[in-house]
Write a protein that holds these residues in place. Structure first.
Motif, short mmCIF file in Angstrom:
data_model
loop_
_atom_site.label_atom_id
_atom_site.label_comp_id
_atom_site.label_asym_id
_atom_site.label_seq_id
_atom_site.Cartn_x
_atom_site.Cartn_y
_atom_site.Cartn_z
N GLU A 51 0.83 -1.20 0.00
CA GLU A 51 0.00 0.00 0.00
C GLU A 51 0.86 1.26 0.00
OE1 GLU A 51 -3.63 0.90 1.03
OE2 GLU A 51 -3.48 -0.56 -0.60
N ASP A 147 -5.95 -1.71 -5.35
CA ASP A 147 -5.85 -1.23 -3.97
C ASP A 147 -5.28 -2.31 -3.06
OD1 ASP A 147 -7.91 -2.98 -4.11
OD2 ASP A 147 -9.25 -1.84 -2.79
N THR A 149 -6.74 -5.21 -2.63
CA THR A 149 -7.82 -6.13 -2.32
C THR A 149 -7.67 -7.39 -3.16
OG1 THR A 149 -9.38 -4.40 -1.70
CG2 THR A 149 -10.33 -6.46 -2.49
N PHE A 163 -14.36 0.73 -9.82
CA PHE A 163 -13.62 1.62 -8.92
C PHE A 163 -13.59 3.00 -9.55
CE2 PHE A 163 -10.61 -1.31 -6.33
CZ PHE A 163 -11.68 -2.13 -6.01
N ARG A 168 -15.00 2.14 -4.17
CA ARG A 168 -14.54 0.87 -4.71
C ARG A 168 -15.72 -0.08 -4.63
NH1 ARG A 168 -10.07 -0.79 -0.75
NH2 ARG A 168 -11.44 0.29 0.72
N THR A 181 -10.35 -7.50 1.84
CA THR A 181 -10.20 -6.09 1.50
C THR A 181 -8.88 -5.54 2.02
OG1 THR A 181 -11.37 -5.47 3.50
CG2 THR A 181 -12.66 -5.57 1.48
N ASP A 184 -7.78 1.35 1.72
CA ASP A 184 -7.51 2.19 0.56
C ASP A 184 -6.79 3.45 1.00
OD1 ASP A 184 -7.62 2.95 -2.11
OD2 ASP A 184 -9.40 4.17 -1.75
N ARG A 188 -11.27 5.56 -0.04
CA ARG A 188 -12.55 5.28 -0.69
C ARG A 188 -13.22 4.09 -0.01
NH1 ARG A 188 -10.38 4.15 -6.47
NH2 ARG A 188 -8.89 3.08 -5.13
N PHE A 190 -15.42 0.69 0.44
CA PHE A 190 -15.50 -0.53 -0.35
C PHE A 190 -16.89 -1.11 -0.20
CE2 PHE A 190 -15.02 -4.96 -1.32
CZ PHE A 190 -14.05 -5.01 -2.30
#
Lengths: 349, 169
Positions: A51, A147, A149, A163, A168, A181, A184, A188, A190
């Protein structure tokens, strides 16, 4: 050129053209991440580090997007074939081609520039399709989204990945997915949408399965099983509002209402690892499960529907369901009759 | 811009009359077959026309053989794919085989995958495909092929780097 939904988006305040060259060192890093994230077992730390890397520079996100695009191109031909068939065709063809090609080695190099150009022009329709993922009957697939996920798609699954800059969203039309998940970096939210309603997870791992013809109610329903974290269910037409399902719990819901289903059935999650698991499962239920993985229909005669089945079978390979049926014949007093490949009945011996 | 278009048309015509016969001969030697040579020569010019900017071509024969060479490779890939397709699907019941229209779409997509992977050892391709298509975890691939997870990881890196170069380098 529009970015494919579900793919990386640039970090804020760091503008660059998406087709601008990417430094080789960044590409190498992105490949390292890709290989780690595809391993099947990235740790929570890996995901967090990933990330951070992805968010650090827009160039990172662009490199990641290109690598994701490669996966999509490779999988493009396979969406209409069983993966094993697509793989077999590609490796056989690859074995057949080099002998004839050798004389053209220099030419192939000279042609690489032109070929890349042509591929770049053809890219647009591919991108537009990126968001729609399908698996055929008996097929399973894993995806890593931009992201971080992770999605596992079970047999006969259809979903869209939508997305954008605010949201998302995964739209599940049919079949079953396991979602892990990732947080993000753009914050955002999910969501997973099914025709029955909306699922909003709270940092989490869960499975969503949609049955067009629910065995219990004969209507369509979505089954949610939460393994980590928690997920909020918003049924499409419910006046009463949302229901929160905690880790270890599962629930079935229609457009109107949510019905708690007790503890998560661990055995029902084993498809993610390519296994079909039954623990004292009535044969009628087991056969209905097996039916999902096989083209055509498998029926269970009522007189043997109550027999209990226990076992773990691999779902791998084209003949997986045949092997499972053969093992039923060995394990239980039943006979499997094949009228055609597409019409199979399990009855008393 | 009709004037520019007409000029470009003129360039293509000159290119065609000057080099078409030569290109077809070159292709015949490579392919050993006049029909395929004629087809690919035709496709080469169609592609040149689509790309435009014909007036900027400095070395027409080098340019034409570059494009034609790519088409020859694609031709062979397609032949190998069709053969492999028949061998693989011969084992399936006919009802499972895709329709002719679908077959075209699938072959086209498979060809794109094959072109990206071309040049990699077949074993590396197989590992990459087991992960990409079958969605297997590295440990599963390793167990299946009797190699270590490290070998799977290396193959994945190599295949990704290779595909990246094919597309963007």
């Amino acid at each position: 050129m529009a970015r494919g939904p579900g793919l990386a988006c640039a970090a804020a305040g760091d503008e660059r053209r998406e087709d601008a060259p990417i430094a080789p060192a960044v590409v190498a890093q992105a490949i390292d991440w890709y290989v780690r994230m595809c391993s099947g077992v990235p740790s929570a730390q890996d995901r967090a580090d990933f990330e951070q890397w992805l968010a650090a520079r827009a160039e990172h996100a662009d490199a990641w997007q290109r690598l994701q695009g490669i996966g999509v191109r490779i999988q493009g031909g396979a969406t209409r074939l069983a993966p094993a068939a697509a793989r077999s065709i590609l490796t056989r063809a690859a074995e057949a081609v080099p002998a004839r090609r050798r004389a053209f080695k220099t030419l192939a190099w000279a042609g690489a520039g032109a070929a890349a150009l042509f591929v770049a022009q053809r890219q647009v329709p591919w991108r537009a399709e990126l968001a729609d993922e399908r698996t055929g009957t008996g097929e399973r697939r894993r995806l890593v989204l931009s992201d971080g996920t992770r999605l596992a798609l079970n047999t006969a699954t259809a979903l869209d990945i939508r997305f954008d800059d605010r949201l998302r969203r995964i739209v599940l039309h049919s079949g079953e997915i396991q979602v892990s998940t990732a947080r993000d970096r753009a914050g955002r939210p999910f969501q997973v949408a099914t025709p029955e309603g909306l699922l909003v997870p709270v940092g989490t791992r869960f499975t969503v399965r949609r049955d067009e013809r629910d065995a219990v109610r004969a209507g369509s329903a979505t089954l949610l099983a939460v393994t980590e974290g928690a997920v909020r269910i918003h049924p499409q037409d419910a006046a009463g509002g949302a229901v929160l399902v905690q880790a270890g719990q599962q629930a079935r819901f229609t457009r109107e209402r949510v019905q708690p289903m007790g503890a998560v059935d661990e055995a029902a999650q084993s498809w993610v690892d390519g296994m079909l698991t039954a623990e004292r499962m009535p044969l009628a239920v087991f056969v209905a499960e097996l039916d999902r993985y096989r083209p055509g229909r498998i029926r269970c005669a009522p007189e043997v529907g109550g027999l209990l089945v226990t076992g773990v079978w691999p779902l791998e390979g084209d003949d997986a369901t045949d092997r499972i049926l053969a093992s039923l014949e060995r394990q239980l007093p039943v006979r499997v009759s094949r009228y055609t490949r597409y019409w199979v009945t399990v009855a008393a011996r | 811009m009709p004037a520019a278009e007409a000029a470009s048309q003129q360039h293509v015509q000159t290119l065609y009359s000057d080099h078409h016969g030569w290109l077809q001969g070159w292709l015949r030697k490579k392919l050993g077959n006049a029909f395929d040579a004629a087809d690919i020569a035709h496709d080469t010019f169609v592609r040149v026309l689509r790309k435009g900017a014909v007036e900027q071509i400095r070395e027409p024969r080098a340019y034409l053989t570059t494009i034609a060479g790519g088409l020859v490779n694609s031709h062979w890939r397609r032949r190998a794919l069709e053969q492999a397709w028949l061998e693989t699907l011969a084992a399936c019941p006919p009802a499972l085989a895709p329709s002719p229209e679908e077959r075209e779409l699938v072959l086209e997509a498979l060809e794109e995958a094959m072109r990206l992977l071309a040049g990699l050892p077949v074993r590396v391709q197989e590992i990459f495909l087991l992960v990409q298509l079958d969605g297997l975890a590295y440990a599963e691939v390793a167990a299946r092929l009797g190699v270590t997870v490290n070998v799977v990881q290396k193959a994945m890196s190599r295949a990704m780097a290779h595909c990246y170069r094919a597309l963007y380098a």
